[in-house]
Scaffold this active site. Sequence first.
Site, PDB file in Angstrom:
ATOM      1  N   TYR A  27     -31.221   6.510 -24.171  1.00 15.90           N
ATOM      2  CA  TYR A  27     -32.228   5.529 -23.743  1.00 15.90           C
ATOM      3  C   TYR A  27     -31.627   4.128 -23.750  1.00 15.90           C
ATOM      4  O   TYR A  27     -31.877   3.321 -22.844  1.00 15.90           O
ATOM      5  CB  TYR A  27     -33.442   5.606 -24.667  1.00 15.90           C
ATOM      6  CG  TYR A  27     -34.576   4.682 -24.286  1.00 15.90           C
ATOM      7  CD1 TYR A  27     -35.338   4.925 -23.149  1.00 15.90           C
ATOM      8  CD2 TYR A  27     -34.880   3.575 -25.069  1.00 15.90           C
ATOM      9  CE1 TYR A  27     -36.391   4.078 -22.799  1.00 15.90           C
ATOM     10  CE2 TYR A  27     -35.926   2.725 -24.726  1.00 15.90           C
ATOM     11  CZ  TYR A  27     -36.678   2.984 -23.588  1.00 15.90           C
ATOM     12  OH  TYR A  27     -37.711   2.144 -23.244  1.00 15.90           O
ATOM     13  N   SER A  81     -36.966  -6.236 -25.160  1.00 17.21           N
ATOM     14  CA  SER A  81     -36.596  -4.818 -25.038  1.00 17.21           C
ATOM     15  C   SER A  81     -37.573  -4.021 -25.877  1.00 17.21           C
ATOM     16  O   SER A  81     -38.111  -4.526 -26.870  1.00 17.21           O
ATOM     17  CB  SER A  81     -35.151  -4.575 -25.501  1.00 17.21           C
ATOM     18  OG  SER A  81     -34.976  -5.010 -26.836  1.00 17.21           O
ATOM     19  N   SER A 109     -41.253  -8.046 -26.074  1.00 24.03           N
ATOM     20  CA  SER A 109     -41.571  -7.050 -25.064  1.00 24.03           C
ATOM     21  C   SER A 109     -43.072  -6.794 -24.994  1.00 24.03           C
ATOM     22  O   SER A 109     -43.770  -6.791 -26.013  1.00 24.03           O
ATOM     23  CB  SER A 109     -40.849  -5.740 -25.379  1.00 24.03           C
ATOM     24  OG  SER A 109     -41.349  -4.673 -24.608  1.00 24.03           O
ATOM     25  N   GLN A 139     -43.023 -11.134 -22.678  1.00 20.78           N
ATOM     26  CA  GLN A 139     -42.772 -10.444 -21.411  1.00 20.78           C
ATOM     27  C   GLN A 139     -44.076  -9.864 -20.863  1.00 20.78           C
ATOM     28  O   GLN A 139     -44.886  -9.312 -21.612  1.00 20.78           O
ATOM     29  CB  GLN A 139     -41.770  -9.311 -21.622  1.00 20.78           C
ATOM     30  CG  GLN A 139     -41.459  -8.528 -20.360  1.00 20.78           C
ATOM     31  CD  GLN A 139     -40.859  -7.172 -20.656  1.00 20.78           C
ATOM     32  OE1 GLN A 139     -41.135  -6.564 -21.693  1.00 20.78           O
ATOM     33  NE2 GLN A 139     -40.040  -6.682 -19.753  1.00 20.78           N
ATOM     34  N   TYR A 141     -45.909  -7.448 -17.754  1.00 18.07           N
ATOM     35  CA  TYR A 141     -46.085  -6.639 -16.559  1.00 18.07           C
ATOM     36  C   TYR A 141     -47.551  -6.760 -16.168  1.00 18.07           C
ATOM     37  O   TYR A 141     -48.428  -6.814 -17.031  1.00 18.07           O
ATOM     38  CB  TYR A 141     -45.771  -5.160 -16.828  1.00 18.07           C
ATOM     39  CG  TYR A 141     -44.351  -4.866 -17.206  1.00 18.07           C
ATOM     40  CD1 TYR A 141     -43.339  -4.869 -16.253  1.00 18.07           C
ATOM     41  CD2 TYR A 141     -44.014  -4.566 -18.525  1.00 18.07           C
ATOM     42  CE1 TYR A 141     -42.024  -4.577 -16.593  1.00 18.07           C
ATOM     43  CE2 TYR A 141     -42.705  -4.277 -18.877  1.00 18.07           C
ATOM     44  CZ  TYR A 141     -41.722  -4.286 -17.915  1.00 18.07           C
ATOM     45  OH  TYR A 141     -40.424  -4.009 -18.251  1.00 18.07           O
ATOM     46  N   THR A 167     -42.172 -10.057 -15.344  1.00 17.53           N
ATOM     47  CA  THR A 167     -41.031  -9.246 -14.940  1.00 17.53           C
ATOM     48  C   THR A 167     -41.277  -8.729 -13.530  1.00 17.53           C
ATOM     49  O   THR A 167     -42.190  -7.932 -13.299  1.00 17.53           O
ATOM     50  CB  THR A 167     -40.818  -8.092 -15.937  1.00 17.53           C
ATOM     51  OG1 THR A 167     -40.630  -8.665 -17.236  1.00 17.53           O
ATOM     52  CG2 THR A 167     -39.600  -7.270 -15.575  1.00 17.53           C
ATOM     53  N   ARG A 176     -34.186   6.900 -13.707  1.00 14.55           N
ATOM     54  CA  ARG A 176     -33.317   6.970 -14.880  1.00 14.55           C
ATOM     55  C   ARG A 176     -33.115   8.434 -15.258  1.00 14.55           C
ATOM     56  O   ARG A 176     -33.975   9.063 -15.876  1.00 14.55           O
ATOM     57  CB  ARG A 176     -33.928   6.172 -16.025  1.00 14.55           C
ATOM     58  CG  ARG A 176     -34.253   4.728 -15.615  1.00 14.55           C
ATOM     59  CD  ARG A 176     -35.141   4.019 -16.615  1.00 14.55           C
ATOM     60  NE  ARG A 176     -35.608   2.729 -16.095  1.00 14.55           N
ATOM     61  CZ  ARG A 176     -36.547   1.994 -16.678  1.00 14.55           C
ATOM     62  NH1 ARG A 176     -37.128   2.410 -17.792  1.00 14.55           N
ATOM     63  NH2 ARG A 176     -36.906   0.847 -16.131  1.00 14.55           N
ATOM     64  N   LYS A 235     -38.828 -13.215 -14.467  1.00 18.38           N
ATOM     65  CA  LYS A 235     -37.646 -12.483 -14.932  1.00 18.38           C
ATOM     66  C   LYS A 235     -37.311 -11.399 -13.912  1.00 18.38           C
ATOM     67  O   LYS A 235     -38.143 -10.534 -13.631  1.00 18.38           O
ATOM     68  CB  LYS A 235     -37.907 -11.852 -16.297  1.00 18.38           C
ATOM     69  CG  LYS A 235     -36.726 -11.082 -16.879  1.00 18.38           C
ATOM     70  CD  LYS A 235     -37.087 -10.535 -18.248  1.00 18.38           C
ATOM     71  CE  LYS A 235     -35.914  -9.821 -18.888  1.00 18.38           C
ATOM     72  NZ  LYS A 235     -35.546  -8.574 -18.171  1.00 18.38           N
ATOM     73  N   HIS A 259     -32.509  -6.253 -14.960  1.00 18.54           N
ATOM     74  CA  HIS A 259     -33.151  -5.333 -15.903  1.00 18.54           C
ATOM     75  C   HIS A 259     -32.113  -4.470 -16.630  1.00 18.54           C
ATOM     76  O   HIS A 259     -32.367  -3.309 -16.959  1.00 18.54           O
ATOM     77  CB  HIS A 259     -34.161  -4.435 -15.182  1.00 18.54           C
ATOM     78  CG  HIS A 259     -35.379  -4.123 -16.007  1.00 18.54           C
ATOM     79  ND1 HIS A 259     -36.597  -4.734 -15.802  1.00 18.54           N
ATOM     80  CD2 HIS A 259     -35.575  -3.276 -17.028  1.00 18.54           C
ATOM     81  CE1 HIS A 259     -37.488  -4.252 -16.648  1.00 18.54           C
ATOM     82  NE2 HIS A 259     -36.886  -3.366 -17.417  1.00 18.54           N
ATOM     83  N   ASP A 290     -29.677 -12.899 -18.045  1.00 11.93           N
ATOM     84  CA  ASP A 290     -29.334 -11.809 -18.956  1.00 11.93           C
ATOM     85  C   ASP A 290     -28.572 -10.738 -18.184  1.00 11.93           C
ATOM     86  O   ASP A 290     -28.582 -10.713 -16.956  1.00 11.93           O
ATOM     87  CB  ASP A 290     -30.568 -11.232 -19.662  1.00 11.93           C
ATOM     88  CG  ASP A 290     -31.483 -10.404 -18.752  1.00 11.93           C
ATOM     89  OD1 ASP A 290     -31.000  -9.738 -17.819  1.00 11.93           O
ATOM     90  OD2 ASP A 290     -32.704 -10.405 -18.992  1.00 11.93           O
TER      91      ASP A 290
END
Length: 367
Positions: A27, A81, A109, A139, A141, A167, A176, A235, A259, A290
């Site tokens: 992960y 994170s 996060s 952060q 969403y 974000t 992923r 971001k 990301h 970042d």
Amino acid sequence: MASEPVLSLAELENIALDRVNKITREYWTNGAGDNSTVQENKVAFNRYRIRPRALRNVQNIDMSTSVLGQRVSLPIGIAPSGWHKMANPVGEAGTARAAKALGTMVAVSMGTAMGSTPADVCSPEEVKSAGGSAVKFFQLYVFRNREYTRQLLRRVENAGYGAVMLTVDTAHVGRRISEIRNRPNMPHFLRTISFGSQLQKENPDSADFTIDASLEWNEIIPWLRRNTKMQIWLKGILSGDDAELAVKHKVDGLIVSNHGGRQLDACIASVDALPEVVRAVRGAVPVHMDGGIRKGSDVFRALALGAAYVWIGRPALWGLAYDGERGVELVLKILQEELKICMGLAGCSSTKQINASFLVQARDAML
């Protein structure tokens, strides 16, 4: 016999990854697709070589800078994170205390507000309490359920946060591979966040709690302005075109980011996108970055390319796995010492002196 001291983030990474289970290791380590962007973020720094200057009085090195009007001791913060308790029970609160101890910042996060149990995550309020002035960024969403998002904005603003990091690179979750493969054995909170579409299939009532993929400039920025007094930072900006739109829509700052390679594979490295974004904003808003920073010389190069501040993600998790809060402090101290030496040898006594004249493009990168 005492173990040898950890002197680099590369050494710390090896130790930390050996201490966690396979699911956690993958992960943290992997990104989208075949991980080409994860790797590119790191190797891209080698395209920029430092061009030092001599006899410039570097007896005293000042690494301080300003973020959100607050003086910080070094230009390195801890990026948002998820799920720090996977690394150590102190979780995000321990990370925040480490950032505070080093006089810098941590961005929190959105996972901290997702309703998981205290065993999974620290709450936004707990992280703020632990980190105090080091905790300013949250952060964000935007979910299809706007009322939930509105309540969340009110919650973190009341807790004392000063800015949201919207974000903007997650309209869809990146493919992923390791997470898809490991999904049956992942903790429930990870399955929920990483696989919103699958969650919706399992529980139709969750449809409103998937990330809103319909966001547009002319709608979401004004909506945020109506619903919070906090600063609005974006971001995930990687192009000059989007940087210009951000300035047009009067956002307060940008974070150049892909990301960590977890979204679009074969994407441009963050450090390669940085100069274009900096040129586009023309000083109108601060630009942070970042992605792939593993050494103090990486920080120096990012600052020379125009970043006002940089954020690290995975290294903080390695630090937590290594020695909890003290491990995160160690990460920041290693970067701090490396940056200090790099600045001195390059001929800079202050971060204000670092600029593009100290860099040259590597010859092999131009072939």
